[in-house]
Design an enzyme around this catalytic site. Structure first.
Site, short mmCIF file in Angstrom:
data_model
loop_
_atom_site.label_atom_id
_atom_site.label_comp_id
_atom_site.label_asym_id
_atom_site.label_seq_id
_atom_site.Cartn_x
_atom_site.Cartn_y
_atom_site.Cartn_z
N GLU A 197 -7.50 -10.00 -6.92
CA GLU A 197 -8.55 -9.00 -7.12
C GLU A 197 -8.69 -8.62 -8.60
O GLU A 197 -9.78 -8.39 -9.10
CB GLU A 197 -8.26 -7.76 -6.28
N LYS A 214 0.66 -3.05 5.00
CA LYS A 214 -0.22 -3.82 4.13
C LYS A 214 0.52 -4.77 3.16
O LYS A 214 1.57 -4.45 2.64
CB LYS A 214 -1.09 -2.87 3.28
N SER A 230 0.85 -1.18 0.00
CA SER A 230 0.00 0.00 0.00
C SER A 230 0.88 1.23 0.00
O SER A 230 1.92 1.25 0.66
CB SER A 230 -0.89 -0.01 1.25
#
Ligand code: ARG
Length: 446
Positions: free
Chosen positions: A288, A281, A275
């Site tokens: 996704e 993260k 991130s």
């Protein structure tokens, strides 16, 4: 260049020219040239053009094919489509003789032939990539034959199985996708060439010869059908999209499995992303994106269906749009198959043991084995669940005494069934998964 002009006093309006041309058909360059080689040979063999003319055309086309293969074929601004580009280049090589190539042919049968040839090759390639992924899944399944996990229904823990079983489920789905592609390709493998603009030609074309030279299984008997039909594109789109839907479901599970809440699996650094804002993260972006791109694949089915609806026979320019649609879904599939392979290789599993409640059905089956009707057994085990809940105890703490206090048909030792590992053993899950792996492998190398 355009392949028409005689009846026009003026060239096309620039805005409209840009609107009508679409360079997505450039991907068909190789198959277009191969189709032309087969056609030119047939024209010579049937005596429709001279043998030497045919040989000169074929030689020049072979040169263009080599250029297409090594990426040096040059398109020009004014080429209306891939067919025009090839004829222009041919003219540059052999002069006016190039004008004989289109004898007995129309772009309508040509484009249908090109797209069929392209999809046959693409489809075979996708099948081999799906096979590779299936092989990878069964290997993973084999490494996780003893790892007990819950199955889920309604995303609530349901029964027990082993991780290998869950992974094999995807292998079976993907094998059916291979079956769909295979069935679809059998129908794609029919030759429209020689159908001409719509109703054939007065020349003695040998359609069987071109079909054979191009590797098609048969000639399409009805020439109107040959130039107008795109159900083969729709079937291909569905085969690809259904495969994407399977990949998307697996992707969704990877997203879930790698959450701190599920904690089933970890992603290797090389298959995760970070991130820009939150330093801690580690995100499952690959999964996704597979899930996200399947949305475009779903849209492709609607688009190709919409394209056919209400289209009068035979060829209509609407059909030019089929290529953008099918190339986009096919690219998404090819990319996603590769990405999923890499992603799966970077996944390490360590799922927590399922909740003991996942054995409740096994406990009911114990009573069924003693002649208790299933409905009643269900009720009895439900009461055991409620009793423990009311006493603030976990189902894993159930004792033979608890069971006996609810129903006297329980016997000493029954409480041992309420253990996920025992549950899996009683159903011989590992053995069944081993059998599945054998079956799947047999299908991979028949
Ligand atoms: N670019 C056209 C297509 O993709 C090729 C066929 C054009 N035929 C025609 N009659 N304008 O469908």
């Amino acid at each position: 260049m355009t392949l028409w002009g005689g009846r026009f006093a003026d060239g096309p309006d620039a805005t409209l020219w840009a609107f009508t041309t679409d360079d997505s058909d450039r991907r068909l360059l190789e198959v277009d040239i191969r189709g032309s080689i087969a056609h030119a040979m047939m024209l010579g063999a049937t005596g429709i053009i001279g043998e030497d003319e045919s040989a000169d055309l074929v030689n020049a086309l072979e040169r263009l094919l080599a250029d297409a293969r090594d990426g040096t074929f040059e398109f020009a601004e004014g080429d209306e489509d891939v067919h025009s580009a090839v004829e222009r280049r041919l003219g540059e090589l052999v002069g006016p003789l190039a004008g004989k190539l289109h004898t007995g042919r129309s772009r309508n049968d040509q484009i249908a032939t090109d797209l069929r040839l392209y999809l046959i090759e693409a489809g075979r390639e996708r099948i081999s990539r799906i096979h590779a992924l299936v092989g990878q899944l069964v290997e993973m399944a084999e490494r996780h034959l003893e790892v007990v996990i819950p199955t889920y229904t309604h995303l609530q823990q349901a029964q027990t199985t082993v991780l290998g079983d869950h992974l094999c489920a995807y292998a079976w789905m993907l094998l059916r996708d291979v079956g769909r592609f295979t069935d679809c390709l059998a129908r794609v493998s029919e030759s429209p060439l020689g159908a001409g603009a719509s109703a054939g030609s007065s020349l003695p074309l040998d359609r069987k010869a071109t079909a054979e030279a191009l590797g098609f299984d048969r000639v399409m008997s009805n020439t109107l059908d040959a130039v107008a039909s795109r159900d083969f594109v729709a079937e291909y789109a569905f085969s690809a999209t259904q495969t994407m839907l399977h990949l998307s479901r697996l992707a969704e599970e990877i997203v879930l499995w790698t959450t701190s809440e599920f904690g089933w699996a970890r992603l290797a650094d090389s298959v995760a992303t970070g991130s820009s804002a939150m330093p801690h993260k580690k995100n499952p972006d690959i999964a996704e994106l597979v899930r996200g791109r399947s949305a475009t694949a779903v849209g492709a089915i609607t688009a190709i269906a919409g394209l056919q609806k209400g289209l009068p026979l035979t060829y209509n320019r609407d059909l030019q749009e089929d290529k953008r649609i099918i190339f986009s879904v096919d690219d998404i599939l090819a990319g996603s198959l590769d990405a999923m392979g890499v992603l799966l290789a970077g996944l390490t599993f360590d799922p927590p043991t399922p909740r003991a409640e996942t054995t409740s059905l096994d406990l009911a089956d114990v009573l069924v084995g003693r002649g208790v009707p299933f409905r009643e057994a269900h009720e009895i085990v439900g009461r055991v669940v409620r009793k423990l809940e009311e006493e603030g105890r976990a189902f894993s703490e159930v004792t033979d005494g608890d069971l006996a206090s609810v129903d006297d048909r329980f016997q000493p030792g029954d409480a041992a069934v309420a253990d996920p590992t025992e549950s899996v053993r009683r159903r011989a899950v590992t053995e069944r998964v081993r059998e599945q792996i054998g079956e799947i492998r047999a299908r991979l190398s028949p």
